[in-house]
Structure formats: C-alpha cells, structure tokens
Motif scaffolding. Sequence first.
Motif, PDB file in Angstrom:
ATOM      1  N   PRO A 151       0.828  -1.210   0.000  1.00  0.00           N
ATOM      2  CA  PRO A 151       0.000   0.000   0.000  1.00  0.00           C
ATOM      3  C   PRO A 151       0.857   1.253   0.000  1.00  0.00           C
ATOM      4  CG  PRO A 151      -0.899  -1.603   1.511  1.00  0.00           C
ATOM      5  CD  PRO A 151       0.407  -2.162   1.044  1.00  0.00           C
ATOM      6  N   VAL A 152       0.711   2.066  -1.006  1.00  0.00           N
ATOM      7  CA  VAL A 152       1.335   3.372  -1.152  1.00  0.00           C
ATOM      8  C   VAL A 152       2.778   3.340  -1.667  1.00  0.00           C
ATOM      9  CG1 VAL A 152       1.869   5.552   0.013  1.00  0.00           C
ATOM     10  CG2 VAL A 152      -0.105   4.222   0.726  1.00  0.00           C
ATOM     11  N   LYS A 153       3.512   2.232  -1.486  1.00  0.00           N
ATOM     12  CA  LYS A 153       4.926   2.273  -1.857  1.00  0.00           C
ATOM     13  C   LYS A 153       5.395   0.954  -2.480  1.00  0.00           C
ATOM     14  CE  LYS A 153       6.526   0.848   2.737  1.00  0.00           C
ATOM     15  NZ  LYS A 153       7.378   1.202   3.902  1.00  0.00           N
ATOM     16  N   LEU A 154       6.569   1.040  -3.110  1.00  0.00           N
ATOM     17  CA  LEU A 154       7.206  -0.119  -3.723  1.00  0.00           C
ATOM     18  C   LEU A 154       7.694  -1.072  -2.640  1.00  0.00           C
ATOM     19  CD1 LEU A 154       7.930  -0.804  -6.732  1.00  0.00           C
ATOM     20  CD2 LEU A 154      10.234   0.038  -6.225  1.00  0.00           C
ATOM     21  N   LEU A 155       7.652  -2.372  -2.961  1.00  0.00           N
ATOM     22  CA  LEU A 155       8.152  -3.373  -2.020  1.00  0.00           C
ATOM     23  C   LEU A 155       9.605  -3.088  -1.657  1.00  0.00           C
ATOM     24  CD1 LEU A 155       6.807  -6.730  -3.514  1.00  0.00           C
ATOM     25  CD2 LEU A 155       6.180  -5.761  -1.299  1.00  0.00           C
ATOM     26  N   PRO A 156      10.037  -3.448  -0.446  1.00  0.00           N
ATOM     27  CA  PRO A 156      11.453  -3.338  -0.105  1.00  0.00           C
ATOM     28  C   PRO A 156      12.291  -4.170  -1.071  1.00  0.00           C
ATOM     29  CG  PRO A 156      10.145  -3.728   1.862  1.00  0.00           C
ATOM     30  CD  PRO A 156       9.221  -3.915   0.694  1.00  0.00           C
TER      31      PRO A 156
END
Length: 397
Positions: A333-338
């Motif tokens: 949610p909201v950001k790229l995976l680590p």
Amino acid sequence: MGNASDHAILSPSGASRWLACTPSARLEQQFPNNESDAAAEGTLAHALGEAKIRLKAGMIDIEEYTKIRCEICTFIYYSAEMESLTDDYADYVIEQYNNAKAHTKDAVLLVESKLDLTEYVPEGFGTGDVIIIADSVLDFIDLKYGKGVPVSAVENKQMMLYALGALHAYGFMYDIHTVRMTIYQPRIDNISTYEMSVMDLYEWAEKELKPKAQLAFNGEGKFNPGNACRFCRAKAVCKANADYNLQLAKYDFMDPKLLSDEEIADVLTRSDNFTNWLKAVNDHALLEAANGKKFPGYKLVEGRSNRTYTDADKIFTVLTTEAKIEASKITEPVKLLPITKLEKAISKQLFANYVSPYVVKPQGKPTLVPESDKRPELSSVDSAALDFAHVTNEELL
C-alpha cells in the motif's frame, strides 16, 4: 546567537558536573567543545523566543522583530514546531511578568541578560534567559529546548548559580527574600518550578559553591564518577569513570548461581552510565582510528550497509510498462516493495535486468572490529576521516 558560557572553564550549564566531580572541569579542557545539532537547534529556539518576548514586552517594534524572525527562518533548524513552542514560551514569560507587575508596578523584565559570576566562581560568567525582579521575589526562567531528558528545577545547580548572578547584579533594586526558578521545557510539556530563600541560596554559595568552584578551577579534588559523567567530554578516556563502570565485572567472579536483590540494585544503578560509557569509548576509539591511530588488536573497516533504491518511481514505471508486471505484485500500500521482497517477487533475473540500474549500495560507515574480522582493513585514513567530517566531537562523546 551563541551563549557566552559555552567557553567558560566552569560553565553554569556544567555546574552539576564540576560540583560533583571537581577535577573534571580541567580534564575536559583537553577535548573540543563543538556545538552539536541539538545545541544549535536550542540556540536558535532561544533567539526566536527572545525576539518574541521583546516584541510582546515593547522592547522592540514589529519591524525589528520581523527582521530577526526572517533571519531565523533561514536556518535549517527552524520549524513550524519551533514557531509554535516559542509562541507558548513567550506567552508564559509575559504572563509571569504581568503577575509581577500586578503587585510591583515597577517590576523589571530582563531577557538574555549577561551575568557576572566571579563573586562565586573564578572567571565565571553566563547569560540568563529571563529574569523578572519584583518586591520580595526574583523569578528566573530558563528555556530548555531539548526533548531527551526531563530537566528539574529542584536544587538545579545551573539555575542556582544564575540566580546568584542575578541577585548580585540587580538585587540592590528591591528587597528580595525569595528566588523562584523555573525550567520551561516545551517539547516534553515540562514546567518545573522551585523556590528557595535568598538566605539559603547564599548559605549554599558560601559553604558548597565557592570552595568547590575553587577546587574545580584549580583542577583539584577527588574524581566522583556517576550520573554527572553523562555529558562530560572526558568520559570516554577518564580512568575514574572506567574504574567505576568496570566494577560491574566483579559479578563475573562471584558465585554463579543467583544475584541478590542488593546486587541487582547495584547493577541497575550503574546500567545507564555503563551503557553510555561503552558508547563513548567506542565512539572515541572510532574517531581516533579514523584519524590514523592504531589500537592493539583492532582495525578500521568499511561497515555493512543495505541496498537502497535511487528512483522508486522509475523502477515502478519500468516494471509495469516494459516488463509487463502487474502493479499489485510489486507494491505494498502506497509504496514499492522493499528491495529483498521485490527481488523475490519478480525473480533475480528480472530484478537484474530492470531494477539493478536503480539500486545502489552505499559505502558503509567505518567501524572498528577485531583483527580476526574477514573484512579488509581501510588503508586510506583521509578517506575514512571524510565520513566523520559531519560529526562533532560533542556528538561522539
């Protein structure tokens, strides 16, 4: 916007330290007293608070205040929080001043007043944040902008010393019987007030302050390690502090069954200072190693670091448009995976083809390790020293 007491051998801010451990004042002189980020931020907050008090008290006009404030706003430490908290601080001071005027029409408000402390402390001087003088009571208010450790006004040696300076400078104006000292620490909602009689303050000055200040100025007396070491610049290499902390090692040689309640209490008493001391020793050795010193059995190597994205938005675009990967597969949610999770989600091959160009692994900070460590020793002292260029000695100590 600096504080003159920063360069005093017996600084009021360090009074609790050099009164508890008189030789520490001279010992500290061997180490630089560089300003930390926290201290610089506090200095800026004091300047902004001072300007607001002066404006509200009619000491300066709005034009001069605006000029001062505009300059302050250019500093990196300025923030909306600082703006709000200094508003509250100025309101508090003016409220106390108005209370004083209610029963003493000619009450006096002094802001950032220079104080001569040589009556009690050799070469002593300092700056009082706020002094309010009225009949029977002298109010001293000290702004503390730090948020790490709550500061109490109760028998606060710095404030007692400042109060003596204020009495010496202005006490002849009124018949003052009581000194009221207040710590105003807005970032942790701490307002601490302590009152004492002028007679008790003078008695403390004669019986404790003056003789200990002379010992401290001469570099004499006995070392007294403990809580006072927390902000001492010499704590990392002070032998007395090391001996105090290494007393914990005695438990290694005792009956290995169970510690008694008294022994546990002893460990707890020393634990905070012990942890603080270990970090100070490590940071001191690290800085010295970066400047070329060799410690037996240790070497300076590049520390470990983690990979980071240089452009997460670009990676998302490349993977969804060129590699045709569904957005839901590579995002949280909201950001790229680590990085590690993303590599597992799309395969190492796709990661190498599309993501690697946008991933960097920063150089690790220098770290001191036993010589048995497999990492290669750093050979360039100049290169290592660059990593410490932004760190002041005060921050390390």
